[in-house]
Scaffold this active site. Structure first.
Site, PDB file in Angstrom:
ATOM      1  N   ASP A   1       0.874  -1.167   0.000  1.00 57.68           N
ATOM      2  CA  ASP A   1       0.000   0.000   0.000  1.00 57.68           C
ATOM      3  C   ASP A   1       0.915   1.221   0.000  1.00 57.68           C
ATOM      4  O   ASP A   1       2.101   1.128   0.295  1.00 57.68           O
ATOM      5  CB  ASP A   1      -0.983  -0.035   1.159  1.00 57.68           C
TER       6      ASP A   1
ATOM      7  N   ASP B   1      -7.398  -7.497   2.498  1.00 58.04           N
ATOM      8  CA  ASP B   1      -6.263  -7.549   3.417  1.00 58.04           C
ATOM      9  C   ASP B   1      -6.742  -7.067   4.780  1.00 58.04           C
ATOM     10  O   ASP B   1      -7.670  -6.255   4.852  1.00 58.04           O
ATOM     11  CB  ASP B   1      -5.122  -6.643   2.943  1.00 58.04           C
TER      12      ASP B   1
ATOM     13  N   CYS C   1      -8.892 -28.468  11.370  1.00 55.67           N
ATOM     14  CA  CYS C   1      -7.867 -27.539  10.893  1.00 55.67           C
ATOM     15  C   CYS C   1      -6.556 -28.298  10.799  1.00 55.67           C
ATOM     16  O   CYS C   1      -6.201 -29.050  11.706  1.00 55.67           O
ATOM     17  CB  CYS C   1      -7.720 -26.365  11.864  1.00 55.67           C
TER      18      CYS C   1
ATOM     19  N   CYS D   1      -3.491 -26.890  10.513  1.00 55.27           N
ATOM     20  CA  CYS D   1      -2.310 -26.080  10.804  1.00 55.27           C
ATOM     21  C   CYS D   1      -1.494 -26.756  11.900  1.00 55.27           C
ATOM     22  O   CYS D   1      -1.985 -27.628  12.607  1.00 55.27           O
ATOM     23  CB  CYS D   1      -2.708 -24.669  11.223  1.00 55.27           C
TER      24      CYS D   1
ATOM     25  N   CYS E   1      -3.039 -26.883  15.481  1.00 56.81           N
ATOM     26  CA  CYS E   1      -4.123 -27.843  15.687  1.00 56.81           C
ATOM     27  C   CYS E   1      -3.666 -29.279  15.515  1.00 56.81           C
ATOM     28  O   CYS E   1      -4.274 -30.195  16.060  1.00 56.81           O
ATOM     29  CB  CYS E   1      -5.278 -27.540  14.739  1.00 56.81           C
TER      30      CYS E   1
END
Lengths: 603, 398
Positions: free
Chosen positions: B95, B269, B307, B309, B312
């Site tokens: 940005d 975002d 999940c 990830c 988890c």
């Protein structure tokens, strides 16, 4: 009793003439790679010795998530009870599930290994965090090693994140039974006082430790180790009851008008016959835990006789799988003195069992300890470097290829806070295989930037590098034992790199600047809070304003985002979730207070 | 204007304005709709590039203002840009520094020339002009760059809003002129106009004439009422060119993402998932878990069933309770989980669009998150109704 641990010495180094070298290479494994109580097997890593257990805090190796952790090649983790035992445990162990709730580990018994996700690593459970044993090292959130309440005949003192805890033998046994670590260190009276202990204190500590060791050994094979204690308790209880009874009888007599003289007479003549009776205590059969390895602490502080006695007596005990050589009681002494006392202990310990040493962990100290016959260390040294923003550059033996450019000055480490690294687009160490340096992925300039912007990735990368270098060092040390070059390479190492500078807790000037700026920014933000919030009045919406500063991982960027969030509101709160946003705010403010309190005193 | 991207719509929702697409950028393809995690200072909160890639992230944000301060333009030029600097080989979006105008308002002075910031770190002054922003962003080398816009808080009213809108258009022209690498970096225009439909329309008309590779809806997510927010978004997606990606900046929370996708937005975002992670808050499909709370002490479930990830797959809530906000590892684990959660959500949204069952997905999503229809946020219900999804009366089809 067959030990669950297996320690095989592959080779002892050849002694150079006149040298007192007893270095040895070995392997330290679990004889059966099973998780207690199931048919399912985790294959556990082997620890090659001399080698290390990974230092941990609250059950996790600092900065390394499970995936990054496994890029390291150390085979075990050192977990201290004082860091991990919760205030309501062992009681609340009843709330633990029988088997793992994590789907891919379904059916595995939920022991400490499962709880900490360390099933493929040897879990070594000690009582205390012995990184204290190193000179000035301590974790910033743990209070300095001031005098704790003393150990007593009934308990050893732990310094937990929530404060002091007195761990009784009973609680210790319950915890071990539940946790089922691969190895546990016996409850011991380790002298942690900051003043030099006197002979009486030392003798007491050895007596207690040996008594507890005997009891633990009995309990381990399913016998009743606490029966003598319970008998004593029962005796005391009866004595108290008798006294009470007497007091009541006397009081009754008093009120009935009898004279004081008679009272005294009564007290004198009435020696209860029960005192002579043998009190029978029913032995309680206990659940054996022979699947857990046991190490014993060997102490004696600075008194040679005591050290010898401690080593000899402990060595006699059957069922002990290895020894932890105490140096905590020697904290006041210099390194050479400490090593001398370590040697004394080693001289009286059997050579076929592994020995672990804390607190002497800089590479040159490791070399001396290894030469004496120490097998196991821990990784508080690489952690210590990481906390200081340092990265290891030392090497053992011939300089590895490609490192000339990285380390032409043969520095043992660099401090990534230093400005000079700000524009160095080179890895910490050329040719290093750690995930920070590999393929020149992360540069010194980047790490310098991360440190200056208070970003957590800095310590992740540094920890990965320092741990990797430490394990490389140990690999090469083992090789030099095997090919007989230990002595010559040790001498060369000292000549090239000198000694580790004494670690002060002073921060790097750049770190001070960064943290001061962050502090100022926090203050500026907090001052403006009322004004900004007042200006934006939107009724019932909640403002998400997490607390700042002291929470782990808060960077300057976070602080800046605060301004944005003051005007950012959620009209739909997190009511559908577990919390409302407002509650979050309250809890987060508490976090800040708690974190602030943590840094100055135990919670 | 020259474009360094390809935008291929591979499926359109038959009910709403949602579409699934592939955005091909210089550093690889990006599946849209996409949520972009924010690594402001050239890092995503203690997560390594390998870990970020492992989560399936194809594009993330860096912040021009912050990187311009540290490490600074010179260093970035020396090493070859932010990709090399942080070891990230996939896409980046920067940005312009415009948002800091709102967030650092007390430290900023805005004129036609540009924005003068006083650095919060050392008080030094930086003049951010459209030209300087372009120059910085060229040095950073992100695959998508944002124009410098004159951002006003969405709560501001009056002539300032119109002034900012026209100035943003003028600054867009200056940005286009100053942009030195259109063949490898895509400049996105940012539609302003506050909450005023007429102004928004005007802004879109003007900016579309400049024909940038993509467009963003700016000036929202500043605390405005959600009911106004969605109407602006929907108006914009109606009027903006549909053959280009549409990016709604600063969004957001899970329900915001789902609704905005239905309204036709492709890119998002937000710092929220990684930021809230550091305070021990884990995002799940059924709500947020504030893992610092004592009620998790004896909760031996993983954060979220299903999940995949690392948090988890490894730990229980009970253990995480002991380390969140205390050990850096606790922080990393929740950050990883929350990022995984957001990316998985978008993946599921995208799949449902491709299989033309997005409305059913929306029903299920809201039910899982809010449980009772009475708890569904009114703005979301209204927004979805406008694209033919009736959360209240309509039924989830099997």
């Amino acid at each position: 009793m067959t030990s669950p641990l297996r320690f095989q010495i592959k080779q002892t180094s050849t002694k150079a003439s006149g040298a007192r070298e007893s270095a040895r290479c070995g392997t330290f494994t679990l004889s059966q790679s099973t998780t207690a109580g199931t048919d399912q097997q985790h294959v556990k890593r082997t620890i090659e010795t001399p080698g290390c257990l990974m230092y941990s805090q609250k059950g996790a190796v600092p900065h390394l998530t499970p995936d990054n952790l496994r890029q390291q090649s150390f085979g075990g983790v050192n977990i201290s009870l004082e860091q991990i035992l919760q205030t309501d445990q062992p009681g609340s162990f009843s709330k633990w599930p029988e088997t793992s709730p994590i789907p891919r580990f379904k059916g595995y018994k939920f022991t400490l290994s499962e709880y900490l996700r360390l099933q493929d690593l040897i879990t070594f459970c000690d009582l205390r965090d012995y990184s204290y044993a190193a000179e000035t090292f301590r974790h910033p959130t743990v209070p300095p090693a001031k005098k704790l309440a003393s150990n007593t005949d009934y308990h050893a003192v732990l310094s937990t994140p929530k404060g002091i805890r007195q761990l009784t033998l009973d609680d210790y046994l319950k915890t071990v039974r539940h946790y089922r670590p691969d190895v546990v260190v016996a409850l011991a009276d380790t002298i942690a006082e900051t003043t030099t202990p006197n002979e009486k204190r030392i003798r007491k500590s050895l007596e207690r430790s040996l008594k507890w060791l005997d009891q633990i050994l009995l309990e381990r094979v399913g016998q009743d180790g606490t029966i003598a204690d319970r008998r004593l308790e029962e005796e005391k209880k009866r004595r108290r009851e008798r006294k009470e009874k007497k007091r009541n009888t006397v009081t009754a007599a008093k009120t009935a008008g009898e004279g004081q003289q008679d009272q005294e007479q009564d007290q004198g003549t009435e020696i209860p016959k029960e005192m002579d009776e043998e009190i029978y205590i029913e032995p309680i059969p206990t659940e054996p835990w022979t699947d857990v390895g046991l190490f014993a602490a060997v102490g004696g502080a600075h008194l040679e006789e005591s050290r010898i006695w401690s080593a000899q007596e402990t060595a006699k005990k059957e069922g002990v799988d290895g020894f932890v050589i105490d140096t905590l009681s020697l904290s006041a002494l210099g390194k050479d003195a400490r090593l001398k006392h370590v040697q004394t202990s080693l001289d009286h310990l059997p050579s076929d069992k592994p020995r672990l040493l804390y607190g002497l962990h800089a590479p040159e100290d490791v070399l001396e300890a290894v030469a004496m016959g120490i097998d196991l260390f821990d990784t508080s040294y690489p952690f210590q470097l990481t906390e200081d923003g340092k990265a290891s550059l030392y090497y053992y033996g011939p300089r590895p290829a490609g490192q000339d450019k990285s380390n032409s000055k043969t520095l043992r480490s660099i401090n990534l806070w230093d400005d000079e690294h700000g524009d160095k687009f080179v890895p910490i160490l050329e040719g290093c295989g750690c995930y920070a340096c590999k393929d020149n992925k992360h540069t010194r300039a980047y790490i310098n930037h991360l440190l200056k912007t208070h970003e957590m990735l800095a310590t992740v990368l540094l920890m990965g590098h320092n741990m990797y270098q430490y394990s490389q060092f140990f690999t090469l040390v083992r090789e030099s034992i095997q090919d007989g070059t230990l002595q010559e390479k040790s001498t060369a190492f000292l000549a090239t790199f000198g000694k580790e500078p004494v670690r002060t807790l002073e921060k790097h000037p750049n770190q001070i600047i960064v943290e001061a700026a962050l502090q100022k920014r926090n203050q500026r933000l907090e001052g403006a809070e009322e004004g900004v919030v007042g200006a934006i009045d939107m009724g019932a919406s909640t403002v998400n304003t997490p607390s700042l500063g002291a929470a782990v991982g808060v960077s300057a960027e976070d602080v800046e985002m605060e301004d944005a969030n003051k005007s950012k509101k959620r009209h739909e709160t997190e009511e559908a979730g577990e919390d409302g946003g407002a509650k979050d705010e309250v809890v987060e403010k508490k976090v800040k207070k708690t974190a602030a309190a943590e840094s100055s005193s135990p919670l | 204007m020259k474009s360094a991207l390809k935008w291929d719509v591979i499926a359109k929702c038959g009910t709403t304005k949602a579409r699934a697409a592939v955005l091909t950028l210089p550093h690889g393809p990006v599946n849209a709709p996409v949520f972009m995690p924010v690594g402001t200072q050239g890092t995503l909160k203690g997560i390594t590039p390998e870990q970020i890639e492992g989560l399936g992230c194809q594009i993330m944000l860096n912040n021009t203002y912050h990187l311009g301060l540290r490490p600074g333009q010179e260093l970035l030029d020396t090493c070859g840009g932010a990709h090399v600097f942080q070891g990230w080989n996939r896409n980046l979006l920067t940005d312009s520094g415009g948002f800091q105008m709102v967030s650092l308002l007390k430290l900023a002075e805005i004129t036609e020339k540009g924005v003068q910031f006083e650095s919060p770190h050392d008080g030094s002054l930086m003049l951010l002009t459209p030209e300087h922003s372009m120059s910085l962003q060229n040095s950073i080398g992100a695959d998508i760059m944002m124009q410098l816009d004159d951002v006003v808080s969405s709560l501001t009213t009056g002539p300032r809003v119109e002034e900012a809108m026209w100035r943003s258009i003028r600054w867009l022209d200056r940005c286009i002129k100053a942009h030195k690498k259109p063949e490898s970096q895509n400049l996105f225009a940012i539609i302003q106009g506050g909450l005023d439909p007429a102004m928004r329309k005007q802004c879109i008309e003007e900016m579309v004439k400049r024909d940038t590779p993509g467009y963003a809806i700016g000036g929202l997510s500043g605390g405005e009422e959600k009911d106004k927010f969605w109407r602006v978004v929907s108006q914009c997606t109606d009027l903006m060119p549909r053959e280009k990606p549409i990016y709604c900046m600063g969004v957001g929370y899970a329900e915001d993402l789902v609704v905005c996708v239905a309204l036709g937005v492709d890119m998002f975002d937000c710092v929220f998932p990684t930021r809230t992670a550091r305070f021990g808050n884990a995002l799940t499909a059924t709500g947020t878990l504030s893992l610092r709370q004592a009620k998790y002490k004896d909760d031996f479930r993983p954060i979220e069933e299903g999940c995949d990830c690392i948090a988890c797959k490894s730990y229980t809530r009970a253990y995480l309770y002991t380390i969140v906000t205390k050990e850096t590892v606790g922080c990393h684990l929740i950050s990883i989980h929350n990022t995984a959660y957001q990316l998985r959500l978008m993946r599921q949204v995208r799949e449902s669009i491709i299989e033309d069952r997005f409305p059913q997905f929306i029903h299920k999503f809201f039910k899982d998150l809010f449980v009772e229809k009475s708890a569904y946020p009114e703005w979301a219900v209204n927004a979805l109704k406008s694209v033919n999804v009736d959360l209240i009366q309509g039924e989830e089809q099997p």
